[in-house]
Design an enzyme around this catalytic site. Sequence first.
Site, PDB file in Angstrom:
ATOM      1  N   LEU A  15      -3.380  47.375 -23.625  1.00 44.14           N
ATOM      2  CA  LEU A  15      -3.393  48.734 -23.067  1.00 44.14           C
ATOM      3  C   LEU A  15      -2.063  49.086 -22.415  1.00 44.14           C
ATOM      4  O   LEU A  15      -1.669  50.255 -22.381  1.00 44.14           O
ATOM      5  CB  LEU A  15      -4.516  48.870 -22.026  1.00 44.14           C
ATOM      6  N   GLY A  18       3.872  45.328 -18.323  1.00 48.79           N
ATOM      7  CA  GLY A  18       4.930  45.471 -17.337  1.00 48.79           C
ATOM      8  C   GLY A  18       5.715  44.180 -17.200  1.00 48.79           C
ATOM      9  O   GLY A  18       5.560  43.241 -17.999  1.00 48.79           O
ATOM     10  N   THR A  20       5.536  41.885 -14.893  1.00 45.31           N
ATOM     11  CA  THR A  20       4.827  40.712 -14.376  1.00 45.31           C
ATOM     12  C   THR A  20       3.424  40.536 -14.942  1.00 45.31           C
ATOM     13  O   THR A  20       2.771  39.528 -14.652  1.00 45.31           O
ATOM     14  CB  THR A  20       4.714  40.796 -12.838  1.00 45.31           C
ATOM     15  N   ALA A  21       2.944  41.510 -15.744  1.00 50.07           N
ATOM     16  CA  ALA A  21       1.565  41.396 -16.228  1.00 50.07           C
ATOM     17  C   ALA A  21       1.348  42.279 -17.449  1.00 50.07           C
ATOM     18  O   ALA A  21       2.137  43.177 -17.747  1.00 50.07           O
ATOM     19  CB  ALA A  21       0.574  41.789 -15.125  1.00 50.07           C
ATOM     20  N   VAL A  23      -2.000  44.360 -19.557  1.00 52.35           N
ATOM     21  CA  VAL A  23      -3.364  44.860 -19.363  1.00 52.35           C
ATOM     22  C   VAL A  23      -4.031  44.979 -20.731  1.00 52.35           C
ATOM     23  O   VAL A  23      -3.461  45.550 -21.669  1.00 52.35           O
ATOM     24  CB  VAL A  23      -3.368  46.221 -18.647  1.00 52.35           C
ATOM     25  N   LYS A  38      -6.156  42.696 -16.149  1.00 53.02           N
ATOM     26  CA  LYS A  38      -4.723  42.575 -15.916  1.00 53.02           C
ATOM     27  C   LYS A  38      -4.396  41.084 -15.818  1.00 53.02           C
ATOM     28  O   LYS A  38      -4.836  40.406 -14.880  1.00 53.02           O
ATOM     29  CB  LYS A  38      -4.319  43.311 -14.641  1.00 53.02           C
ATOM     30  N   ASP A 135       5.052  53.149  -6.740  1.00 55.16           N
ATOM     31  CA  ASP A 135       5.322  53.258  -8.181  1.00 55.16           C
ATOM     32  C   ASP A 135       4.445  54.353  -8.803  1.00 55.16           C
ATOM     33  O   ASP A 135       3.824  54.166  -9.836  1.00 55.16           O
ATOM     34  CB  ASP A 135       5.067  51.921  -8.886  1.00 55.16           C
TER      35      ASP A 135
END
Length: 687
Positions: A15, A18, A20-21, A23, A38, A135
Site C-alpha cells: 500500500l 517509506g 523505515t517501513a 505498509v 506496517k 509529516d
Amino acid sequence: MQSTVNYLWHTDDLLGQGATASVYKARNKKSGELVAVKVFNTASYLRPREVQVREFEVLRKLNHQNIVKLFAVEETGVSRQKVLVMEYCSGGSLLSVLESPENAFGLLEDEFLVVLRCVVAGMNHLRENSIVHRDIKPGNIMRLMGEEGQSIYKLTDFGAARELDDDEKFVSVYGTEEYLHPDMYERAVLRKPQQKTFGVTVDLWSIGVTLYHAATGSLPFVPFGGPRRNKEMMYRITTEKPAGAIAGTQKRENGPLEWSYTLPITCRLSMGLQSQLVPILANILEVEQAKCWGFDQFFAETSDILQRVVVHVFSLSQAALHHVYIHAHNTIAIFLEAVYEQTSVAPQNQEYLFEGHICVLEPSLSAQHIAHTTASSPLTLFSMASETPKGLAFRDPAQDIPKFFPKVDLQADYSTAKSVLGAGYQALWLARALLAGQELMLRGLYWFVSVTGMPEMQELKRITELRSKLRALAEALSRCSHNITETQTSLSNLSSELMKNRDQVHADRSIQQVQCCLDKMNLIYKQFKKSRMRPGLGYNEEQIHKLDKVNFGHLAKRLLQVFQEKCVQRYQTSLVTHGKWMREVHDTRNHLRMVSCSVAAFNTEAQGAQESLSKILDQLSHQLLQDRTKEAQVSATPTAPHPSPALMDLVLHMQELCEEMKLLAFDLQDNNHIIEGLSRPPTAPDS
C-alpha cells in the site's frame, strides 16, 4: 506470504513505502477482516530506542474517527520484525485522489469541505493530546468510504510524531520536503547548519500546503524545473513570499518570482468559499513563526467556515451562480449584505424567486427562513439595476494540454496522457457548468416574466373599461390600453422564446459527446499507466502504442472541438441573448412604472372632478330646496312659480354622475395598486 500470530499478508499487496517501513494490505486469520500492517525494516532499528517506540505510544494515546486506528502491535514469525496492525482505508490516500486525472485541477467543493472538516477534527484531537505530527501531507491522509458512500479522511503515519505542548520546541527534523516549513527545509534539505528550534506551528505550514494542493491540484510553491530539481529556488520562494501571498512560481529558468494572492481561475471552489479560505491560507503559510497563526485561531477560523450553511443564488443580471456562506443564526439582512459583496447588487435592488414563486425576504428574520437551496435549485436573484451579464469566468482547457513527443517514451507518454486527460475532465466539468448556467438563465427569466408580469396583464385590461365612465380621460386611458396590450404581447413572445430555448438546452448532447471521448481516452491512459512499469515493448506492442498515441490525440482534439464549438459558443450566444432579454424586461418594467404614474395622475384628476361635482350638486340641491320652500309659502297664489324641470333633471343627472365618479375613483385606485405591483415585488409569504 508473511504473517504474525493473527494476521497474514502478501508482499505484492503493498500500500505504501517509506524510509523505515512498508505498509501492506493484510487479513485477520480468523475473521478475514481486511487491515493494514506496517512492517518496519532494518533501518528503523538503527534509530534510538525511544524513537522506535514513539509511534506505538502515540497511536495508543489517540482515539478519534479522523485518526487511523491501531488494533495491535505484533511481530513476524522468523525475523521478529515489529508490525503495527491498523485500520484499512480502501479509498487510498488523499494523494491518490488528487493524482487522479479527474482531480487534476483540485477537488470539487463538497469533497474539499469533507477534507477540511476531517483534517481539522483530526488535528484538533492531536492538539488536545499535545501531539505534533511533523509529516502532514496528502499521502498521510487516508480515505475511507462510509456506509452511505461518503468520504471519511483519517490522519496516519505517526512515525515522526511526538508529544509537544504549545510553548515547547524541538530541534529534530522530519517530513516531506514539498510540505516542510522553510526553517526545517533549510536544515533537512539544504543541509545548512542553523540553531533554530521549531514549534507546533510547523504542522500548520504543512496543512496550508496540503489544503492548497487539495483546492487546486497543484503545489503552491513551484520553482522552474520543479521543487526536487531546484531546491535553492524552492527555499527562496517560501522565505521571500510577501505577506498575504498564498502561492509563488518561477515560470522560466532564472526568471522572476510571480506571487499569487488568490486561488487560480481553474480552481473549482466557489468564490464564496474561496473568500473564506484564502485568509486562512495566507496566515498559516507564514514563514515567521511569530507571525503565523496559532492552532487556536486556526481552529476558530476553520470551524467558522464549517459551521456555516450555503445558500445558492443565481444572479440573472450576472448570469452567474454564487455560493453564499452564512450562519443559520444570522439575520436575512446579513445574508442580503453577503449577496451584495459577491454580486454588487445592493439589498434594496434585490428581488428573489424560488422554484417559480416570489420569495420576499424580510431582513429582520433569521436566515433559517430562507428556503433550502441546491446548485440546480437556487434562489433566483433579479437586480432592479440593469447591467450586462458576464457569465462564468473560466480558463480554456486547451491551454493546459501538452503534446506527445514523437519518440516512444513510456514514462513521458504516461505523464502527457495524464495531463491531457486532466484537461479533458476539466472541459467536461466546465461544459456541465455552462449548460447548467444556460438552463438557470432561461428558467429564471421565464419565471420572473411569468410571476411578476402575466397575471397582472389580464387585470390591467380593466383599465380600458374606464374610458366609458370618464370622457375627459378617454384618450389617455386609450394610450394606456394600447401600451398594456403591446407589453402583454411582448412578454408573451418573450415567454415563448424562453420556453423554446429551454427545450433546446435540454436537447443538447454535447456533455455526452465529451464524456464518450473521455471514456475512450481513459482506456488508452490506463494502458499507458500499465506500460510505463515495463522495461520496454516488443515491435507489435510498440506499433499499437504509437497508434494509441495518435488516437489519444484525435480524441483530445475532438473533445476540445465539442467543448469550444458546442459548449462554449452556445453558452456565449445564450449569454448575449440573455442580456438582450434582460434589457427587454428592464425596459418593460420601467414602462409599466410610467403607466403606474399616469394612472395615479388619473386617479388624482378623478378625485378632483368628484369633489367639484359634489360641490356643484350641493349648490343645486340647496337651490332646489329654496325653490320648494318658496312654493310652499305662496301655494295659495295662482301665479306662484314652479321648480324648473330643467333644474330637476340637472340635479338628478349630477347625482348619477357623482355616483359614477365615485365608482371611477375606486376603479382607478384599485388598478393603480395592480400596476404598482409590477414596479416592486408583490407581498408574498417567505419561501
